[in-house]
Design a protein around this motif. Structure first.
Motif, PDB file in Angstrom:
ATOM      1  N   LYS A  43       0.882  -1.104   0.041  1.00 47.05           N
ATOM      2  CA  LYS A  43      -0.040   0.116  -0.067  1.00 47.05           C
ATOM      3  C   LYS A  43       0.836   1.427   0.029  1.00 47.05           C
ATOM      4  O   LYS A  43       0.704   2.342  -0.726  1.00 47.05           O
ATOM      5  N   LYS A  44       1.987   1.041   0.746  1.00 49.23           N
ATOM      6  CA  LYS A  44       2.711   2.306   0.845  1.00 49.23           C
ATOM      7  C   LYS A  44       3.414   2.633  -0.451  1.00 49.23           C
ATOM      8  O   LYS A  44       3.578   3.926  -0.816  1.00 49.23           O
ATOM      9  N   LYS A  45       3.948   1.636  -1.205  1.00 48.82           N
ATOM     10  CA  LYS A  45       4.778   1.810  -2.440  1.00 48.82           C
ATOM     11  C   LYS A  45       3.569   2.347  -3.562  1.00 48.82           C
ATOM     12  O   LYS A  45       3.892   3.008  -4.432  1.00 48.82           O
ATOM     13  N   LYS A  46       2.351   2.040  -3.329  1.00 54.13           N
ATOM     14  CA  LYS A  46       1.229   2.257  -4.297  1.00 54.13           C
ATOM     15  C   LYS A  46       1.133   3.952  -4.247  1.00 54.13           C
ATOM     16  O   LYS A  46       0.910   4.461  -5.225  1.00 54.13           O
ATOM     17  N   TYR A  47       1.343   4.362  -3.096  1.00 51.09           N
ATOM     18  CA  TYR A  47       0.960   5.834  -2.709  1.00 51.09           C
ATOM     19  C   TYR A  47       2.130   6.593  -2.890  1.00 51.09           C
ATOM     20  O   TYR A  47       2.198   7.843  -3.031  1.00 51.09           O
ATOM     21  N   SER A  48       3.450   5.985  -2.898  1.00 49.40           N
ATOM     22  CA  SER A  48       4.620   6.975  -3.105  1.00 49.40           C
ATOM     23  C   SER A  48       5.665   6.013  -3.849  1.00 49.40           C
ATOM     24  O   SER A  48       5.992   4.846  -3.550  1.00 49.40           O
ATOM     25  N   SER A  49       6.171   6.821  -4.752  1.00 49.91           N
ATOM     26  CA  SER A  49       7.055   6.314  -5.738  1.00 49.91           C
ATOM     27  C   SER A  49       8.437   6.029  -5.356  1.00 49.91           C
ATOM     28  O   SER A  49       9.353   5.111  -5.495  1.00 49.91           O
ATOM     29  N   THR A  50       8.818   7.005  -4.141  1.00 51.29           N
ATOM     30  CA  THR A  50      10.182   6.726  -3.553  1.00 51.29           C
ATOM     31  C   THR A  50       9.855   6.746  -2.180  1.00 51.29           C
ATOM     32  O   THR A  50       9.142   7.621  -1.473  1.00 51.29           O
TER      33      THR A  50
END
Length: 188
Positions: free
Chosen positions: A90-97
Motif C-alpha cells: 500500500k505504501k509503495k502504491k502511494y509513494s514512488s520513492t
C-alpha cells in the motif's frame, strides 16, 4: 510457577479461558522479534511499531483459530510478515520513492565495539538493498536463528524454495557487500 515459567500454550489456555490480561505475557515475549521482522520489511521504525502492534491485535482476535501445529512465535511472525507486506505494498502504491533516514548510530568507543558496529552498518546497508523476501529470509535464518521449517511457516515458501532463496540471497548479499566496501574504500 511464575508467569515467566508458563509455556506459550499455557498462556494461550489462560487467555482462551477468559483471562485476557495474560496475553500481555506473549506480547512481552515476542514484541522485539515482531518489531524487528516488521522493520526489515518496512524500513521505518514508526511503521514497524504500528505493524507489530497490528499483528498482536490480529493474533489476539484470532487466537481461537491458532491450531498449535506450529509454535505461537512462528504463527505470530507469519501474521507480522503478512501484515508488513500488505502495508508495504500500500505504501509503495502511494509513494514512488521512500527514503530511509534512520542513521545507524555508533555509540561505543572501544575499537572492537566500533568494528562490530561498522560491520553491522554494512550488513544492514546490504540487507536494505535486497528485495523484501531475501532480506526477511536472511534475517530470520542468520540474525533470528530460526529453523528452515519455521521460516517456511512465516513466509509461506516451500522448503526447497526457501533453500534456493537463501542460497541466491547469500550470493546477492556478497555482491552488494562487495560494492559497498569498494565504495567505502574509495571514500577513505
Amino acid at each position: 510457577m511464575t508467569v515467566n515459567q508458563l509455556t506459550d500454550d499455557e498462556v494461550i489456555d489462560k487467555v482462551l479461558g477468559g483471562n485476557s490480561d495474560s496475553f500481555s505475557i506473549l506480547v512481552d515475549r515476542y514484541k522485539d522479534h515482531s518489531f524487528t521482522l516488521a522493520f526489515n520489511v518496512m524500513k521505518d521504525e514508526k511503521e514497524a511499531e504500528d505493524i507489530a502492534q497490528e499483528a498482536f491485535i490480529k493474533a489476539y482476535k484470532n487466537l481461537k483459530k491458532f491450531n498449535r501445529e506450529s509454535k505461537f512465535s512462528t504463527w505470530l511472525y507469519r501474521i507480522t510478515f503478512n501484515t508488513a507486506l500488505t502495508a508495504n505494498k500500500k505504501k509503495k502504491k502511494y509513494s514512488s520513492t521512500s527514503f530511509d533516514d534512520s542513521p545507524i548510530e555508533l555509540i561505543d568507543s572501544t575499537k572492537n565495539e566500533l568494528e562490530q558496529a561498522e560491520k553491522k552498518k554494512f550488513i544492514l546497508q546490504a540487507l536494505d538493498q535486497l528485495n523484501e523476501q531475501d532480506n526477511v529470509a536472511l534475517t530470520l535464518f542468520y540474525l533470528k536463528e530460526q529453523s528452515l521449517e519455521e521460516i517456511c511457516e512465516v513466509t509461506g515458501m516451500s522448503l526447497s524454495t526457501l533453500k534456493v532463496r537463501l542460497h541466491r540471497a547469500r550470493k546477492r548479499m556478497a555482491i552488494v557487500l562487495n560494492d559497498i566496501l569498494k565504495e567505502e574504500a574509495l571514500n577513505l
